[in-house]
Write a protein that holds these residues in place. Structure first.
Motif, mmCIF file in Angstrom:
data_model
loop_
_atom_site.group_PDB
_atom_site.id
_atom_site.type_symbol
_atom_site.label_atom_id
_atom_site.label_comp_id
_atom_site.label_asym_id
_atom_site.label_seq_id
_atom_site.Cartn_x
_atom_site.Cartn_y
_atom_site.Cartn_z
ATOM 1 N N SER A 383 0.833 -1.192 0.000
ATOM 2 C CA SER A 383 0.000 0.000 0.000
ATOM 3 C C SER A 383 0.869 1.244 0.000
ATOM 4 O O SER A 383 1.981 1.237 0.512
ATOM 5 C CB SER A 383 -0.912 0.029 1.233
ATOM 6 N N ALA A 384 0.342 2.318 -0.575
ATOM 7 C CA ALA A 384 0.952 3.640 -0.477
ATOM 8 C C ALA A 384 0.132 4.460 0.497
ATOM 9 O O ALA A 384 -1.084 4.595 0.338
ATOM 10 C CB ALA A 384 0.996 4.314 -1.843
ATOM 11 N N PRO A 733 -5.578 19.535 -5.835
ATOM 12 C CA PRO A 733 -5.799 18.159 -6.309
ATOM 13 C C PRO A 733 -4.490 17.536 -6.796
ATOM 14 O O PRO A 733 -3.608 18.226 -7.308
ATOM 15 C CB PRO A 733 -6.794 18.353 -7.467
ATOM 16 N N PHE A 734 -4.360 16.216 -6.648
ATOM 17 C CA PHE A 734 -3.099 15.556 -6.962
ATOM 18 C C PHE A 734 -3.345 14.124 -7.407
ATOM 19 O O PHE A 734 -4.453 13.594 -7.293
ATOM 20 C CB PHE A 734 -2.188 15.545 -5.732
ATOM 21 N N SER A 735 -2.287 13.519 -7.882
ATOM 22 C CA SER A 735 -2.258 12.091 -8.181
ATOM 23 C C SER A 735 -1.056 11.471 -7.476
ATOM 24 O O SER A 735 -0.015 12.112 -7.338
ATOM 25 C CB SER A 735 -2.146 11.836 -9.689
ATOM 26 N N ILE A 736 -1.197 10.221 -7.045
ATOM 27 C CA ILE A 736 -0.065 9.428 -6.570
ATOM 28 C C ILE A 736 0.354 8.548 -7.740
ATOM 29 O O ILE A 736 -0.444 7.748 -8.241
ATOM 30 C CB ILE A 736 -0.433 8.571 -5.351
ATOM 31 N N VAL A 737 1.593 8.704 -8.168
ATOM 32 C CA VAL A 737 2.062 8.094 -9.407
ATOM 33 C C VAL A 737 3.183 7.113 -9.114
ATOM 34 O O VAL A 737 4.046 7.380 -8.268
ATOM 35 C CB VAL A 737 2.548 9.180 -10.393
ATOM 36 N N GLU A 738 3.182 5.995 -9.809
ATOM 37 C CA GLU A 738 4.292 5.038 -9.780
ATOM 38 C C GLU A 738 4.930 5.023 -11.156
ATOM 39 O O GLU A 738 4.244 4.875 -12.171
ATOM 40 C CB GLU A 738 3.804 3.649 -9.395
ATOM 41 N N LEU A 739 6.254 5.214 -11.192
ATOM 42 C CA LEU A 739 6.985 5.308 -12.454
ATOM 43 C C LEU A 739 8.056 4.235 -12.513
ATOM 44 O O LEU A 739 8.859 4.105 -11.589
ATOM 45 C CB LEU A 739 7.624 6.696 -12.590
ATOM 46 N N ASP A 740 8.073 3.484 -13.610
ATOM 47 C CA ASP A 740 9.119 2.498 -13.852
ATOM 48 C C ASP A 740 10.277 3.204 -14.550
ATOM 49 O O ASP A 740 10.148 3.606 -15.713
ATOM 50 C CB ASP A 740 8.579 1.366 -14.734
ATOM 51 N N PRO A 741 11.431 3.377 -13.887
ATOM 52 C CA PRO A 741 12.535 4.116 -14.509
ATOM 53 C C PRO A 741 13.094 3.427 -15.751
ATOM 54 O O PRO A 741 13.677 4.086 -16.608
ATOM 55 C CB PRO A 741 13.596 4.180 -13.399
ATOM 56 N N VAL A 748 -1.064 5.495 -12.408
ATOM 57 C CA VAL A 748 -1.704 6.370 -11.432
ATOM 58 C C VAL A 748 -2.352 5.488 -10.369
ATOM 59 O O VAL A 748 -3.296 4.743 -10.650
ATOM 60 C CB VAL A 748 -2.747 7.283 -12.093
ATOM 61 N N LEU A 749 -1.840 5.573 -9.150
ATOM 62 C CA LEU A 749 -2.382 4.772 -8.054
ATOM 63 C C LEU A 749 -3.592 5.426 -7.420
ATOM 64 O O LEU A 749 -4.473 4.738 -6.904
ATOM 65 C CB LEU A 749 -1.306 4.549 -6.986
#
Length: 755
Positions: A383-384, A733-741, A748-749
């Motif tokens: 979880s984040a 407002p925002f997004s929680i983002v996961e990025l694969d380098p 977008v989580l």
């Protein structure tokens, strides 16, 4: 000269700005605005309009103007602090209003050089005094958090600190309350027969067998401490640890410390010999299992059937194998799942000045047996956790459909900070009843997955600057509490829901530590570090203290870095400040005479920790005190103008960092880029640019996922040109983002920032 009224002065301000006032009229204005905040602000507004419409520059200000202005400001501030030191009022650290004109903003960057050049020395001084008077009037003395009833919100108002706690944390432990140990617990192991390995020679104090390699290699330096003995814990309770990188959990004894290096986690007992003369140690290694081996298959594939299977069909099987070298004997325990092979290995040097081999072997076997009982493998889903306004939320790695409120507080409380416990089960939450309070007032303990109403109050009624976990049952806080004042406090958490004891003051932080924050604990828990002092032109340094409150000393000074140029201004060592830092490695080595450490830190313009949030990235220690990052490697225009703000370090030696331009395109901050690099010998190499949000996006809370394969960050669109693009304000407002380098793929989580 007879003092004239404000109305009379306002009639000639326009003539003053247009250069049409007589010498006598100019003297009248200069004398009046030096003591009148309202008229000084009016003069500033007229000057700004004149600068915007000016067609050609005039004479530049005198070179000594800046030094004189700030010298005068310092004298006025000091006098105000002395007069109001005993009065209640707002702390000094709320930023003064920044005047904006014509919708473009009044940035002090290269775009507005004409503004400064159009101002006479006395007019520029009146601007600084105007801001200062408003600053002191709105904020008052630096002791309490009391908001005046007539205070109006500033045009730009940010938390005035050079570093803030992360508002996003990624945990491999799901918040739904799944029990640790879900993956099965292997049975406890008995003592292995020493004869399975080569017999040890007789113990000899003259033979020194080192433990793990020296932390940091040749780049490390020794921090000289007054007291070289380890600070030992009280009690016998074991520490429960959740390894977020590989998602297993395990317990280890008190008075041991743990450290991650690559894919291995080491456990060492604290002792006078440090790691150089450790009587024994344990390490937990994780390797891929591409053949999906189990214990029986691995015995044949790895050891030709010479290992020993332990356990039964009701438990996960261990594969056990003992081996020996000329220096030490190892007892290795292997556990398996579909993806990984977990190796719990005990190493006992054959010869050591710490005691007879047989005694040390038996002690070590008792520790290994209990640790094997407490190892649990888990489902890697996680979880984040993140701040959403004033609430603590969580979203499972599957996406926003599982988003939930974890902690809402009591009534109208606003969460300012949270930190996840080492075992991944609890969160310590610092909260206050007003979103615009600069500091939290209360600290709570909340178990993930439980009701917020079950949260336990740990500290109340103070100014809480920062919190950090020392162990899974001990919390540290930088706070100002009652008559004890600002200091570092230790809170021992009761087991089984018992009564919380009063916070214990470890060390008082005097006036030269004002605004202290950035609390962190070294990998071996033998140093507690923080940033101080924090404020305008205060030269922030990194300090350290032992966990028992002794050996308060400066670790890295803001003057240690070389001078550099940013935003067309030379920043000398004396005018810098350290903005943020991260531990790379560190350990107490009594036999070597001190403490070995490696840190990454950001140093930059010390004028204002609110506006100048970043700077250049340094490694401490580093030869020549040069930046660890060559700006030319960033691959962007005006690379020397980029402030590095967020940094994230992974145990594998990978560094991620973000950069921002200051006052570019009439904006306070503009995102310049996001990069990864390898840390090698105190330098960043293999710098790689990553995809970044387009347009006017902001980015904050940068971190690595537990497995080190992806980056997690918060993405948002600043509300206006005067909003910081490197800090979440609690409202946007925002997004929680996961990025694969590697692939550049983004997931977008939570949330969805509109474009």
């Amino acid at each position: 000269m007879q003092r004239i009224s404000c109305d009379d002065v306002k009639l000639i301000i326009s003539k003053y700005v247009d250069g049409e006032a007589t010498h006598q009229e100019r003297d009248v204005v200069d004398s009046h605005v030096a003591g009148c905040t309202e008229c000084a602000c009016k003069l500033t507004e007229y000057m700004e309009l004149a600068a915007i419409f000016a067609e050609a520059p005039v004479h530049a200000p005198q070179p000594e103007l800046r030094a004189g202005v700030f010298r005068g400001i310092g004298e006025i501030k000091e006098e105000a602090r002395r007069k109001e030191s005993l009065a209640a009022g707002r702390p000094w650290y709320k930023l003064p209003t920044v005047v904006r004109g014509s919708g473009k903003g009044a940035a002090l960057g290269r775009e507005h050089r004409r503004w400064w050049s159009a101002a006479s020395p006395l007019a520029a001084l009146s601007l600084a005094l105007c801001a200062l008077f408003a600053y002191i009037y709105m904020n008052g003395a630096p002791t309490r958090t009391v908001r005046p009833e007539n205070e109006q919100p500033a045009t730009i108002s940010y938390p005035p600190v050079s570093t803030i706690p992360a508002t996003v944390v990624y945990s491999s432990l799901r918040t739904g309350g799944s029990a640790i140990g879900q993956g099965g617990v292997p049975p406890a192991l008995g003592t292995v027969n020493v004869k399975q390995a080569s017999p040890p020679p007789a113990a000899s104090a003259s033979v020194v067998v080192p433990g793990a390699s020296t932390v940091g290699g040749s780049g490390s330096i020794m921090l000289r401490l007054q007291q070289l003995a380890p600070v030992l814990e009280t009690g016998t309770a074991w520490h429960r640890l959740h390894d977020s990188q590989f998602d297993y959990s395990i317990s280890y004894p008190s008075n041991w410390w743990t450290q991650v290096r690559g894919n291995s986690r080491f456990f060492y007992p604290w002792g006078q010999g440090g790691t150089m003369h450790a009587p024994y140690w344990v390490d937990m290694r994780v390797a891929a299992n591409p053949q999906h081996l189990d214990a029986a298959g691995a015995n044949q594939a790895m050891f030709r059937g010479e290992g020993k299977l332990e356990g039964d069909s009701d438990h996960a099987l261990w594969l056990r194998h003992a081996s020996g070298t000329d220096a030490a004997i190892s007892d290795e325990l292997y556990a398996f799942d579909q993806d990984f092979i977990y190796t719990l290995r005990l190493t006992v040097p054959k010869s050591s000045p710490t005691g007879d081999f047989s005694i040390r072997w038996n002690e070590a076997q008792a520790v290994l047996s209990k640790m094997s009982l407490k190892l649990a493998l888990k489902d890697p889903a996680g979880s984040a956790l993140f701040l959403n306004g004033g609430d603590l939320w969580a979203v499972d790695s599957g996406g926003q459909t599982d988003a939930q409120v974890v902690w809402r507080g009591y009534g109208t409380q606003w969460v300012k900070q949270f930190v996840l416990s080492p075992d991944g089960v609890h969160a310590a939450v610092a909260a206050t009843d007003k979103s615009d309070d600069p500091w939290a007032k209360d600290v709570y303990l909340s178990k993930l997955g439980s009701s917020p109403s079950e949260a336990q109050l740990l500290m109340s009624g103070g100014e809480v600057h920062d919190i950090a976990w020392y162990g899974d049952r001990e919390l540290l806080a930088i706070a100002a509490l009652g008559t004890q004042g600002l200091g570092i406090y230790r809170i021992e958490l009761p087991s089984g829901g018992g009564t919380v004891s009063s916070p214990q003051l470890l060390v008082a932080l005097g006036g030269n530590m004002a605004g202290a924050r950035g609390l962190s604990v070294s990998p071996d828990r033998q140093l507690v570090t923080f940033l101080a002092p924090l404020g305008e032109s205060m030269g922030t340094d990194i300090y350290a203290v032992r966990p028992d409150g002794s050996d308060l000393l400066k670790v890295v000074s803001h003057t240690e870095s070389v001078a550099y140029s940013m935003n067309d201004r030379l920043i000398t060592p004396e005018t810098q400040a350290i903005k943020s830092y991260a531990w790379v490695d560190g350990k107490l080595e009594p036999e070597a005479g001190g403490y070995l450490f490696n840190l990454l830190y950001v140093g930059g313009n010390g004028d204002s920790p609110t506006f100048y949030r970043g700077g250049y990235l340094y490694s401490a220690p580093a030869a020549g005190k040069q930046p660890a990052l060559d700006p030319a490697l960033l691959g962007v225009s005006d690379a020397d103008q980029v402030q590095i703000v967020h940094t994230a370090y992974s145990p594998s030696g990978k560094v991620a960092f973000s950069g921002f331009y200051i006052y570019k395109g009439f904006k306070v901050e503009t995102l310049a880029g996001l990069w990864t690099a390898d840390l090698s010998g105190g330098k960043l190499v293999n710098v790689k640019a990553l995809p970044v949000p387009k347009g006017s996006s902001g980015l904050s809370d940068l971190q690595w996922s537990p497995n080190g394969n992806s980056l997690i960050y918060r993405e948002f669109v600043p509300s206006d040109d005067a909003s910081l693009a490197s800090r979440y304000d609690g409202h946007t407002p925002f997004s929680i983002v996961e990025l694969d380098p590697t692939s550049g793929e983004k997931t977008v989580l939570f949330g969805n920032v509109s474009r």
